[in-house]
Design a protein around this motif. Sequence first.
Motif, short mmCIF file in Angstrom:
data_model
loop_
_atom_site.label_atom_id
_atom_site.label_comp_id
_atom_site.label_asym_id
_atom_site.label_seq_id
_atom_site.Cartn_x
_atom_site.Cartn_y
_atom_site.Cartn_z
N SER A 81 36.48 39.42 40.32
CA SER A 81 36.69 40.35 39.22
C SER A 81 38.13 40.32 38.72
N ALA A 82 38.25 40.22 37.40
CA ALA A 82 39.57 40.13 36.78
C ALA A 82 40.25 41.49 36.73
N ARG A 83 39.41 42.52 36.79
CA ARG A 83 39.97 43.87 36.67
C ARG A 83 39.82 44.61 37.99
N LEU A 84 40.75 45.47 38.26
CA LEU A 84 40.60 46.34 39.42
C LEU A 84 39.65 47.44 38.98
N ARG A 85 38.60 47.62 39.75
CA ARG A 85 37.53 48.50 39.32
C ARG A 85 37.75 49.93 39.73
N THR A 86 37.10 50.80 38.98
CA THR A 86 37.18 52.21 39.35
C THR A 86 36.31 52.49 40.57
N LEU A 112 30.10 32.80 45.97
CA LEU A 112 31.23 33.29 45.17
C LEU A 112 30.65 33.51 43.77
N VAL A 113 30.67 34.76 43.32
CA VAL A 113 30.01 35.09 42.05
C VAL A 113 31.06 35.33 40.96
N PHE A 114 30.85 34.71 39.81
CA PHE A 114 31.79 34.84 38.69
C PHE A 114 31.06 35.39 37.47
N GLY A 115 31.79 36.21 36.70
CA GLY A 115 31.15 36.91 35.59
C GLY A 115 31.26 36.22 34.24
N ARG A 116 30.79 36.93 33.25
CA ARG A 116 30.78 36.43 31.86
C ARG A 116 32.21 36.31 31.32
N GLU A 117 32.42 35.37 30.42
CA GLU A 117 33.76 35.17 29.87
C GLU A 117 34.27 36.45 29.19
N HIS A 118 33.38 37.14 28.48
CA HIS A 118 33.86 38.29 27.71
C HIS A 118 33.79 39.61 28.45
N ALA A 119 32.85 39.71 29.39
CA ALA A 119 32.63 41.04 29.98
C ALA A 119 32.68 41.07 31.50
N GLY A 120 32.90 39.93 32.15
CA GLY A 120 32.96 39.93 33.61
C GLY A 120 31.62 40.27 34.26
N LEU A 121 31.69 40.95 35.39
CA LEU A 121 30.48 41.37 36.11
C LEU A 121 30.28 42.87 35.94
N THR A 122 29.04 43.31 35.89
CA THR A 122 28.78 44.75 35.79
C THR A 122 28.97 45.39 37.17
N LEU A 132 34.72 42.49 46.71
CA LEU A 132 35.24 42.15 45.40
C LEU A 132 36.49 41.30 45.66
N VAL A 133 36.61 40.18 44.97
CA VAL A 133 37.81 39.36 45.18
C VAL A 133 38.59 39.29 43.86
N HIS A 134 39.85 39.66 43.96
CA HIS A 134 40.70 39.71 42.77
C HIS A 134 41.88 38.76 42.98
N ILE A 135 42.10 37.90 41.98
CA ILE A 135 43.25 37.00 42.02
C ILE A 135 44.44 37.80 41.50
N PRO A 136 45.45 38.02 42.34
CA PRO A 136 46.56 38.87 41.90
C PRO A 136 47.40 38.18 40.82
N ASN A 145 40.87 31.98 32.90
CA ASN A 145 39.70 31.25 32.43
C ASN A 145 38.71 31.14 33.62
N LEU A 146 37.43 31.20 33.31
CA LEU A 146 36.39 31.17 34.35
C LEU A 146 36.58 30.01 35.34
N ALA A 147 36.74 28.79 34.82
CA ALA A 147 36.85 27.63 35.71
C ALA A 147 38.16 27.66 36.50
N1 SAH Z 1 37.05 39.84 30.13
C1 SAH Z 1 36.51 39.78 31.45
C2 SAH Z 1 37.12 38.63 32.20
C3 SAH Z 1 36.18 37.55 32.35
S1 SAH Z 1 36.90 36.09 32.93
C4 SAH Z 1 36.80 41.04 32.19
O1 SAH Z 1 37.62 41.80 31.74
O2 SAH Z 1 36.18 41.29 33.23
C5 SAH Z 1 35.45 35.37 33.64
C6 SAH Z 1 35.31 35.52 35.12
O3 SAH Z 1 36.36 34.81 35.78
C7 SAH Z 1 35.40 36.93 35.64
O4 SAH Z 1 34.18 37.64 35.53
C8 SAH Z 1 35.78 36.69 37.09
O5 SAH Z 1 34.62 36.35 37.84
C9 SAH Z 1 36.69 35.47 36.98
N2 SAH Z 1 38.12 35.89 36.91
C10 SAH Z 1 38.95 35.81 35.87
N3 SAH Z 1 40.17 36.30 36.19
C11 SAH Z 1 40.10 36.71 37.48
C12 SAH Z 1 41.01 37.31 38.40
N4 SAH Z 1 42.26 37.62 38.07
N5 SAH Z 1 40.57 37.57 39.65
C13 SAH Z 1 39.31 37.28 40.02
N6 SAH Z 1 38.40 36.73 39.20
C14 SAH Z 1 38.78 36.43 37.94
#
Ligand code: SAH
Length: 241
Positions: A81-86, A112-122, A132-136, A145-147
């Motif tokens: 997840s790109a965002r820190l979740r509530t 390892l699950v990755f979300g949509r480019e525009h909206a991430g994971l629900t 939840l794994v967050h890249i700091p 970028n997803l890849a």
């Molecule tokens: N706009 C989306 C970001 C999607 S980027 C959002 O705000 O959630 C596409 C995917 O790449 C994300 O769903 C996540 O799985 C991964 N990703 C992107 N940046 C990340 C980060 N900093 N840490 C962890 N996963 C990340």
Amino acid sequence: MKLSNIRVVLVQTTHPGNIGAAVRAMKNMGLEKLYLVEPKHFPHADATARASGADDLLATAVVCETLEGALAGCGLVFGASARLRTIAWPQVNPRQCASVISTLDDTAEVALVFGREHAGLTNEELEQCHYLVHIPANPEFSSLNLAAAVQVLAYEARVACVDEVASQETGVTSSPMATADEMAGFYRHLEQTIIDIGFLDPANPRQLMRRLRRLFNRAHLDKMELNILRGIFAAAQKNIN
Ligand code: SAH
């Protein structure tokens, strides 16, 4: 843990080029299994082009209709997840994620699950993940970028798993880990049991099941432990009244 047993699950990817770039990143790091949940365009020439020689992983990719289907058979699931979740869900960074993975035995299946480019994971999708794994990243620009996100997690997994000494020093469970589908059955049984014994009021469930999921996910139940707990639930249900 075998790197080839780590599956990368991409949920509803919009751009096929990202799928290609993701398999390239995977193959560079020794990961082999790609699962696609409802990709917008697949197969696609852009995916093949960006794979640059890793197109064997595209050919063996498994396309699924649901995330649950893509996770079948997995004992441990990380949601990137790109965002820190509530929602307060156990959170790790890529190195910690890799460290957990490296302690598992060679039969373990990890996703390892990755979300949509525009909206991430629900939030609902994240709840199917143990962690939840967050890249700091830069907090003001944290979405990779997803890849590129696949690359970071796959790299850390490789570094941790090829370091055999590190993985031998840490504990390995004796019975194989419970799979995601077994855990889903476990949670259904747990919920029904606590309703039956009058602990959970289905009219007012609050956060109870979420908290219990968090607790049991943290424990990484193996098959034997799961069966013991289900035995306890069955006995409790039998002895009501
Ligand atoms: N706009 C989306 C970001 C999607 S980027 C959002 O705000 O959630 C596409 C995917 O790449 C994300 O769903 C996540 O799985 C991964 N990703 C992107 N940046 C990340 C980060 N900093 N840490 C962890 N996963 C990340």
